[in-house]
Write a protein that holds these residues in place. Structure first.
Motif, PDB file in Angstrom:
ATOM      1  N   CYS A 298       3.644  10.719   2.430  1.00 35.79           N
ATOM      2  CA  CYS A 298       4.258  10.515   1.114  1.00 35.79           C
ATOM      3  C   CYS A 298       4.625  11.854   0.477  1.00 35.79           C
ATOM      4  O   CYS A 298       5.748  12.029  -0.031  1.00 35.79           O
ATOM      5  CB  CYS A 298       3.298   9.744   0.197  1.00 35.79           C
TER       6      CYS A 298
ATOM      7  N   LEU B 236       2.131   6.914  -6.705  1.00 37.64           N
ATOM      8  CA  LEU B 236       1.051   7.759  -7.218  1.00 37.64           C
ATOM      9  C   LEU B 236       1.375   9.233  -7.031  1.00 37.64           C
ATOM     10  O   LEU B 236       1.249  10.040  -7.961  1.00 37.64           O
ATOM     11  CB  LEU B 236      -0.256   7.414  -6.498  1.00 37.64           C
ATOM     12  N   TRP B 237       1.834   9.597  -5.830  1.00 38.61           N
ATOM     13  CA  TRP B 237       2.141  11.000  -5.563  1.00 38.61           C
ATOM     14  C   TRP B 237       3.427  11.457  -6.252  1.00 38.61           C
ATOM     15  O   TRP B 237       3.541  12.624  -6.638  1.00 38.61           O
ATOM     16  CB  TRP B 237       2.210  11.238  -4.062  1.00 38.61           C
TER      17      TRP B 237
ATOM     18  N   LYS C 111       0.817  -1.215   0.000  1.00 38.49           N
ATOM     19  CA  LYS C 111       0.000   0.000   0.000  1.00 38.49           C
ATOM     20  C   LYS C 111       0.848   1.260   0.000  1.00 38.49           C
ATOM     21  O   LYS C 111       0.582   2.203  -0.772  1.00 38.49           O
ATOM     22  CB  LYS C 111      -0.917   0.000   1.230  1.00 38.49           C
TER      23      LYS C 111
ATOM     24  N   ARG D 136       1.013   4.215  -2.930  1.00 38.48           N
ATOM     25  CA  ARG D 136       0.661   5.619  -2.684  1.00 38.48           C
ATOM     26  C   ARG D 136       1.833   6.536  -2.975  1.00 38.48           C
ATOM     27  O   ARG D 136       1.657   7.638  -3.514  1.00 38.48           O
ATOM     28  CB  ARG D 136       0.187   5.810  -1.240  1.00 38.48           C
TER      29      ARG D 136
ATOM     30  N   LEU E  48      -5.997   6.856   5.104  1.00 40.40           N
ATOM     31  CA  LEU E  48      -5.314   7.028   3.828  1.00 40.40           C
ATOM     32  C   LEU E  48      -4.868   8.476   3.626  1.00 40.40           C
ATOM     33  O   LEU E  48      -3.797   8.723   3.063  1.00 40.40           O
ATOM     34  CB  LEU E  48      -6.238   6.595   2.692  1.00 40.40           C
TER      35      LEU E  48
ATOM     36  N   ASP F 151      -1.054   9.614   2.663  1.00 35.44           N
ATOM     37  CA  ASP F 151      -0.745  10.491   1.527  1.00 35.44           C
ATOM     38  C   ASP F 151       0.044  11.713   1.972  1.00 35.44           C
ATOM     39  O   ASP F 151       0.952  12.170   1.264  1.00 35.44           O
ATOM     40  CB  ASP F 151      -2.036  10.917   0.832  1.00 35.44           C
TER      41      ASP F 151
END
Length: 259
Positions: free
Chosen positions: A215, A167-168, A160, A164, A208, A212
């Motif tokens: 991250c 993605l960022w 996970k 993430r 979540l 984020d």
């Protein structure tokens, strides 16, 4: 947040190994119970920590008197109140048994114990823990439950958190050198001088939105190595509500020392 307090002893006392419960009143009238373990080794300090189930554990030399231990705990009243409150805020259980609850991605999941091959499985609102031989002692059973949970949570965290972060990184057009899971006790994440990012596996228990934020925080360190004005401007541009997310993250601080 400091996870451990120590105090040096001066006067020798009698030497004997024992494990006892000690109740100590705090400043607000609340009474806390600590498990005191004496070491037959030549330790010179008294130390206190919060265990995985929220219990307070005191380690003391065999020569330490109960009076010395009480005085030591009395000087740590503020710290005790703070870590107890933080532990309660995280939603961590006080015992890892059938029916206990544990946070996962900010949601409460109940532990459901079944007999079978050792395994942990996530179902809606539940951690299904299978163990061989449920007739084992309660302490041994709790250790087995914690082991299965830890193995599952760490595996899930690798998947996970990596997803993430990727993605960022794409959204921010930032390229880090790599990523791994850490077991740090004092930080949620880090970004090295060569842009290698480490994320604490315990983040998997936080919402979540908090994951984020961490991250984004670490990815912004790829371009800005300290917490200067340019760094926080970059964080704010990527995540305008980062202050609220950081505030939620602080409530999960006890996870760093309790699990």
């Amino acid at each position: 947040m400091a996870a451990l307090f120590r105090q040096r002893l001066r006067a020798p006392e009698t030497r004997h190994a024992e494990a006892t419960l000690l109740s100590v009143p705090l400043a607000d009238g609340v009474v806390v119970t600590c498990q005191v373990r004496r070491s037959i080794r030549r330790r010179r300090t008294i130390a206190i920590r919060m265990g995985m189930c929220g219990q307070l554990e005191v380690s003391a030399p065999a020569r330490a008197s109960m009076a010395q231990i009480r005085i030591f705990l009395g000087t740590r009243s503020s710290w005790l109140q703070r870590v107890i409150s933080q532990h309660q805020a995280t939603g961590l259980p006080t015992s890892y048994t059938d029916g206990a609850v544990l946070p996962y991605l900010g949601h409460v999941c109940q532990i459901v114990l079944r007999e079978g091959r050792a395994n942990c499985e996530l179902r809606p609102g539940q951690f299904i823990i299978s163990l061989p031989g449920l007739a084992t002692k309660q302490h041994e059973q709790q250790q087995m439950i914690m082991l299965e949970l830890l193995l599952w949570l760490k595996r899930r965290a690798r998947q996970k958190l990596a997803a993430r972060l990727a993605l960022w990184a794409q959204r921010l057009n930032v390229q880090n050198r790599g990523m791994s899971i850490s077991n740090a006790r004092r930080r949620w994440g880090s970004c090295s001088a060569d842009n290698y990012i480490r994320l604490n596996w315990r983040l998997i228990m936080a919402p979540l939105a908090v994951i984020d934020y961490v991250c984004v925080h670490e990815l912004c360190h790829v371009k800005h190595k300290n917490h200067n004005t340019h760094f926080w401007q970059a964080v704010g541009q990527a995540m305008p509500d980062y202050i609220e997310r950081e505030s939620v993250l602080k409530r999960y601080g006890a996870l760093l020392v309790a699990f």
